[in-house]
Design a protein around this motif. Sequence first.
Motif, short mmCIF file in Angstrom:
data_model
loop_
_atom_site.label_atom_id
_atom_site.label_comp_id
_atom_site.label_asym_id
_atom_site.label_seq_id
_atom_site.Cartn_x
_atom_site.Cartn_y
_atom_site.Cartn_z
N LYS A 246 0.81 -1.21 0.00
CA LYS A 246 0.00 0.00 0.00
C LYS A 246 0.85 1.27 0.00
O LYS A 246 0.68 2.17 0.82
CB LYS A 246 -0.95 0.00 1.20
N LYS A 247 1.82 1.31 -0.93
CA LYS A 247 2.67 2.48 -1.10
C LYS A 247 3.46 2.82 0.16
O LYS A 247 3.76 3.97 0.43
CB LYS A 247 1.86 3.68 -1.58
N GLN A 248 3.79 1.82 0.94
CA GLN A 248 4.65 2.01 2.10
C GLN A 248 5.74 0.95 2.09
O GLN A 248 5.55 -0.15 1.59
CB GLN A 248 3.85 1.91 3.40
N LEU A 249 6.90 1.31 2.62
CA LEU A 249 7.98 0.35 2.76
C LEU A 249 7.97 -0.20 4.17
O LEU A 249 7.96 0.56 5.14
CB LEU A 249 9.33 1.01 2.48
N LYS A 250 7.96 -1.50 4.29
CA LYS A 250 7.99 -2.13 5.59
C LYS A 250 9.33 -2.83 5.76
O LYS A 250 9.53 -3.94 5.30
CB LYS A 250 6.83 -3.13 5.73
N GLY A 251 10.28 -2.15 6.38
CA GLY A 251 11.60 -2.72 6.55
C GLY A 251 11.65 -3.67 7.72
O GLY A 251 10.91 -3.54 8.69
N VAL A 252 12.56 -4.65 7.63
CA VAL A 252 12.69 -5.61 8.72
C VAL A 252 13.18 -4.93 10.00
O VAL A 252 12.93 -5.40 11.10
CB VAL A 252 13.65 -6.75 8.34
N LYS A 254 12.42 -1.63 10.52
CA LYS A 254 11.51 -0.48 10.64
C LYS A 254 12.14 0.84 10.20
O LYS A 254 11.58 1.90 10.47
CB LYS A 254 10.99 -0.36 12.08
N ARG A 255 13.28 0.78 9.52
CA ARG A 255 13.92 2.05 9.17
C ARG A 255 13.24 2.76 8.01
O ARG A 255 13.59 3.88 7.69
CB ARG A 255 15.39 1.82 8.83
N PHE A 256 12.27 2.10 7.36
CA PHE A 256 11.57 2.73 6.25
C PHE A 256 10.25 3.37 6.67
O PHE A 256 9.53 3.90 5.83
CB PHE A 256 11.30 1.71 5.14
N GLU A 257 9.91 3.33 7.92
CA GLU A 257 8.65 3.91 8.37
C GLU A 257 8.64 5.42 8.12
O GLU A 257 9.60 6.11 8.43
CB GLU A 257 8.42 3.62 9.86
N GLY A 258 7.57 5.90 7.53
CA GLY A 258 7.44 7.33 7.25
C GLY A 258 8.02 7.75 5.91
O GLY A 258 7.94 8.93 5.55
#
Length: 266
Positions: A246-252, A254-258
């Motif tokens: 959904k157009k979000q990056l979910k890093g293992v 969490k560094r991609f949050e936001g």
Amino acid sequence: MIRSLLVLLVLSLATILVFAVKKKPEKKKAAAEIWHPLNADPWQELDLVTQYMKNAMPYTQQVRALLLSENDALLEERTFTTAYYDNATMLYRIEGTEMVNTRQWQAIIDHDQQYAAINPPNVIASGVGFDLGMLKKLFTDNGFSLEVKQNQKGQKMLSSDNFTNGTMTGMQLVYDASTGMVISVRLGMPHIEQDPDGEKMPDSSLLQGLSIKTVSESLELEYKPLEKLTAEQVKNGPDSYFTIKKKQLKGVDKRFEGYRVINNIQ
């Protein structure tokens, strides 16, 4: 400067901007750096290098990128790392920018701006930082020939000079003669800059009325293999580096949050 060029080099060859530099004294070449012409088929040599890089064991490597003036004075230097998994999957990082290419998608991420673009996957024909197959097509389509040389270190060089299609003035691809592993790539590129004492362009030119001079620079990439990747690293690889939802990056981690994401493969 180099940071932007290296991102583009993974996808295509690029042009270079000009900086003012001091002239670097010429160094006398050592005996091992003298190249002797070989009676060998250059296209077969390029095919061998391409096949080796496509079939090589997965590895990570360190690449030293040097931007040089026409007098070989150093203008800029960057070091980056690449993790090469197979002929379709690689991960590349330099400073705050990284590119991840998998069989399903490609992501170009700017960590400084917290931005990512998700694109269709790009065909990776080699793990040397650019597509050797594309390079061969560039030469053959423009009718240019290659020459094979060898030095006393057991290295071979594929070279071509006076490449005048507007993006390259020459190329030197150095590789290990016994393994086919690429050691360095040097690309010469022309650049036009405004100069009051230069040649005045005719009115029919896109640069009409300007006085210009043509200078050249080269981008040299030096490759140093660091280590082979384990089977588990290859299995997990970039595909599990992060997921796209959904157009979000979910890093293992969490560094991609936001991060702001533009997904171009939906």
